[in-house]
Design an enzyme around this catalytic site. Structure first.
Site, PDB file in Angstrom:
ATOM      1  N   ASP A  66       1.658  70.078  41.288  1.00 12.20           N
ATOM      2  CA  ASP A  66       1.671  69.074  42.191  1.00 12.20           C
ATOM      3  C   ASP A  66       0.837  69.069  43.352  1.00 12.20           C
ATOM      4  O   ASP A  66       0.223  70.075  43.487  1.00 12.20           O
ATOM      5  CB  ASP A  66       3.173  68.629  42.519  1.00 12.20           C
ATOM      6  CG  ASP A  66       3.829  69.868  42.954  1.00 12.20           C
ATOM      7  OD1 ASP A  66       3.106  71.249  43.500  1.00 12.20           O
ATOM      8  OD2 ASP A  66       5.238  69.792  43.080  1.00 12.20           O
ATOM      9  N   ASN A 135      17.596  69.441  46.270  1.00 13.82           N
ATOM     10  CA  ASN A 135      17.979  68.260  45.675  1.00 13.82           C
ATOM     11  C   ASN A 135      17.794  68.238  44.063  1.00 13.82           C
ATOM     12  O   ASN A 135      18.069  67.450  43.500  1.00 13.82           O
ATOM     13  CB  ASN A 135      17.461  67.179  46.363  1.00 13.82           C
ATOM     14  CG  ASN A 135      15.864  66.876  46.098  1.00 13.82           C
ATOM     15  OD1 ASN A 135      15.376  67.838  45.319  1.00 13.82           O
ATOM     16  ND2 ASN A 135      15.357  65.850  46.652  1.00 13.82           N
ATOM     17  N   HIS A 137      14.824  68.867  42.600  1.00 12.35           N
ATOM     18  CA  HIS A 137      13.564  68.627  41.906  1.00 12.35           C
ATOM     19  C   HIS A 137      12.967  69.710  41.398  1.00 12.35           C
ATOM     20  O   HIS A 137      13.154  70.802  41.792  1.00 12.35           O
ATOM     21  CB  HIS A 137      12.880  67.637  43.060  1.00 12.35           C
ATOM     22  CG  HIS A 137      12.101  68.435  44.203  1.00 12.35           C
ATOM     23  ND1 HIS A 137      12.073  68.057  45.308  1.00 12.35           N
ATOM     24  CD2 HIS A 137      11.786  69.811  43.961  1.00 12.35           C
ATOM     25  CE1 HIS A 137      11.568  69.076  46.215  1.00 12.35           C
ATOM     26  NE2 HIS A 137      11.302  70.059  45.388  1.00 12.35           N
ATOM     27  N   GLU A 142      11.649  63.813  42.154  1.00 11.97           N
ATOM     28  CA  GLU A 142      12.703  63.777  42.864  1.00 11.97           C
ATOM     29  C   GLU A 142      13.786  63.003  42.086  1.00 11.97           C
ATOM     30  O   GLU A 142      13.657  62.569  40.908  1.00 11.97           O
ATOM     31  CB  GLU A 142      12.410  62.669  44.099  1.00 11.97           C
ATOM     32  CG  GLU A 142      11.315  63.273  44.984  1.00 11.97           C
ATOM     33  CD  GLU A 142      11.878  64.495  45.784  1.00 11.97           C
ATOM     34  OE1 GLU A 142      12.650  65.183  45.576  1.00 11.97           O
ATOM     35  OE2 GLU A 142      11.211  64.506  46.978  1.00 11.97           O
TER      36      GLU A 142
END
Ligand code: F6R
Length: 263
Positions: A66, A135, A137, A142
């Site tokens: 990413d 979270n 990811h 996400e």
């Protein structure tokens, strides 16, 4: 899923490095690289093996997962700069075979498509290194990311921007990114996810023992043909079947030792 329970972050790094080294020793390999804090002990160990044990990356190709949108590769917090500083500049991977999404491209949609095509043209990723966000990811997929998504532009959540503010001198984290999709990640032949620390414990529990759900994007690894999850005690703390994972790990270690002594 194969769960490996380790004593410390350094131990996590050594186990992950074992998996990557085994693949590199088989011949030219395509590596997928995560950035961030989690894989640091893995990269540190790979660098040590390169420097002290002649482990070579000369035949490898690497794709990063990413990139922040709007940061040129030369920005010190771009993932291109980060992966060079933390790993690639210390081994013999040829720089022309370090491939990253260009977050500064004028057309990010075209750049995302180019990236997926480049991965396919290289024959796909052999070993994908992953970390996990608090979270859930992976990459920058996400919660609510499509389980079949490809490389694309995503908006970062406030939690992720707050988690990553520590890396930016002014605390200002870009709001958009380019990330490989969950489908892209799932295409990797082998996925190795490393996690440490108690702030990852809940995400790890949901990834391993929760339902497959876009609310915990890492849970898509339950559908991966070969995913290895390597954890320190804090990251593993909320798993309910620890005893089973430990038993399976001892059995697997025993099998691979026997295979090695036979070979
Ligand atoms: C970064 C990436 C992210 C991180 C995750 C955990 O390339 O893929 O999914 O792995 O945000 O970050 P750390 O390891 O810094 O806790």
């Amino acid at each position: 899923m194969q769960i490996l329970l380790c004593d410390s972050p350094d131990h996590v790094g050594r186990r992950a490095a074992d998996v990557i080294e085994a693949r590199l020793r088989q011949g030219p390999a395509v590596l997928g690289l995560a950035t961030g804090g989690s894989p640091r002990t893995t990269y540190k160990e790979l660098i040590r093996r390169h420097q002290e044990e002649q482990l070579s990356f000369a035949q490898a190709t690497a794709f990063t997962l990413d990139e922040y949108a709007g940061l040129p590769p030369s920005h010190e917090q771009s993932y291109y700069s980060t992966i060079r500083r933390e790993f690639v500049d210390h081994v013999d991977l040829p720089l022309e075979r370090l491939i990253t999404p260009n977050g500064d491209a004028p057309d990010l949609v075209a750049e995302a498509n180019r990236y997926d095509s480049a991965i396919s043209a290289a024959g796909g990723v052999d070993v994908q290194v992953l970390g996990i966000g608090a979270n859930g990811h992976i990459g920058f997929n996400e919660p609510t990311s499509s389980l079949d998504s490809r490389t694309r532009v995503k908006t970062l959540t406030r939690t992720t921007r707050e988690d990553n503010a520590r890396f930016f001198a002014d605390g200002q984290v870009p709001r958009l990114c380019l990330t490989e999709g969950l489908g892209t990640i799932r295409d990797a032949k082998l996925a190795v996810l490393v996690a440490m620390g108690e702030n990852k414990a809940e995400a790890v529990r949901l990834m391993v023992e929760g339902p497959v759900s876009a609310n915990c994007p890492a849970s898509v690894l339950q559908m991966h043909r070969h995913a290895i999850i390597i954890l320190d005690p804090q990251a593993a703390a909320q798993l309910s079947s620890l005893e089973y994972y430990r038993e399976a790990q001892e059995f697997n270690d025993d099998l691979s030792l026997r295979a090695r002594s036979a070979g």
